[in-house]
Design an enzyme around this catalytic site. Structure first.
Site, short mmCIF file in Angstrom:
data_model
loop_
_atom_site.label_atom_id
_atom_site.label_comp_id
_atom_site.label_asym_id
_atom_site.label_seq_id
_atom_site.Cartn_x
_atom_site.Cartn_y
_atom_site.Cartn_z
CD GLU A 1 -3.15 3.27 -3.48
OE1 GLU A 1 -3.26 4.08 -4.42
OE2 GLU A 1 -3.58 2.11 -3.54
CG HIS B 1 -1.87 -1.09 1.31
ND1 HIS B 1 -1.58 -2.27 1.96
CD2 HIS B 1 -3.13 -1.23 0.83
CE1 HIS B 1 -2.61 -3.08 1.87
NE2 HIS B 1 -3.56 -2.49 1.19
#
Length: 312
Positions: free
Chosen positions: A155, A91
């Site tokens: 993310e 991520h």
């Protein structure tokens, strides 16, 4: 796909038994495959490894790796972590995380997905250029940097971090109601969001905007994006769909919705224990599919349990 590929062993040989097929396009994306490979390589050497956050949004896979020595830590844990080895998952992380790890002399195994790394770089470069123009007087106001994504997602946190926390996260078009859309706007997307959702945001901004510059960048991972069409085709070709996904998976939620659109007989399970025999009654073709965070071994396990249930 070959005739018997993806099917639970032996089922296709019995004409009275439903065909059970695992979607060959489902399962880990290459970013997750790489992160897990790096974790397993380190565990094979040292027997222990810390991962900042769940390595993948699937509890079953997290547990499998935990039994091999992978333990999950939080950002709060970093304050007291010194001289350890830490895996950064696919991520990605904001710059502040790297600084903290370096300060405490921790060794980093960076498994950030290359697609995410490229997006982080693009956003940081755009932000730095805008700051330079502000400093030189070339522009009077910073552009509004928007990120279409899930607020709080790992993310997305990493992307916002490239702008010193100044980017604005929008989850849907309703978020546009509170923004000054007459400012210059730069729009990016979390890599695992749907193309349809991103285009909807773009069109809405175009319709509302009366002045100022608007640039948008389709930064959705194509390996993820193409799965929507493929999984819809798979779902439409089966009587019943068993969708395997962790509760935390954003991609799982997106792909599950795509399956339901074309096949209302779609059921979500996190593992084989969630299966219900009544879901399978009358089905001649049963499809097993999942998210980019769903391991192949788990879909196989679910298929085997489905096989047992249809024989009862």
């Amino acid at each position: 796909m070959k005739k018997d590929e993806g099917r639970a062993p032996g089922l296709e040989k019995d004409p009275g038994t439903p065909i059970i097929e695992i979607d060959s396009n489902s399962g880990f994306c290459f970013g997750v495959v790489t992160a897990i490979a790096k974790a397993e390589a380190e565990l094979a050497k040292s027997g222990t490894l810390a991962c900042l956050g769940d390595i993948v949004h699937n509890a079953s896979e997290v547990e499998r790796l935990r039994l091999r020595g992978l333990h999950t830590i939080t950002h709060e844990d970093l304050n007291d972590l010194h001289g350890s080895t830490v895996l950064l998952r696919a991520h990605g992380e904001p710059p502040s995380t790297y600084k903290k790890l370096e300060k405490n002399r921790n060794r980093v195994i960076d498994a950030t997905c290359p697609v995410v790394l490229q997006l982080q770089k693009r956003i940081k470069e755009a932000y730095d250029r805008a700051r330079a123009k502000m400093s030189s007087g070339e522009i009077e106001e910073m552009p509004l940097i928007l990120i279409y994504g899930k607020r709080g997602h790992a993310e997305v946190n990493g992307l916002v971090g490239q702008t010193d926390g100044n980017a604005v996260v929008i989850q849907d078009v309703t978020a546009l109601d509170t923004l000054d859309l007459e400012r210059d706007i730069l729009l990016y997307s979390q890599t695992t969001k749907s193309l349809e959702g991103f285009r909807h945001i773009v069109n809405e901004i175009k319709q509302r905007k009366r002045s100022g510059r608007f640039e948008y960048f389709d930064t959705i991972c194509r390996q993820v994006a193409t799965r929507s069409e493929k999984i819809k085709e798979f779902a439409a070709n089966h009587d019943t769909i068993i969708f395997v996904s962790g509760a935390k998976s954003s991609n799982g939620k997106v792909l599950l919705e795509e399956c339901i659109k074309v096949n209302p007989s779609t059921r979500l399970v996190t593992d084989s224990s969630d299966l219900r025999q009544e879901w399978l009654v009358g089905a001649k073709k049963i499809g097993i599919c999942g998210a980019t965070s769903t391991p192949a071994w788990l879909m196989k396990e679910v298929a085997e349990r489905v096989s047992e249930l249809v024989k009862k």
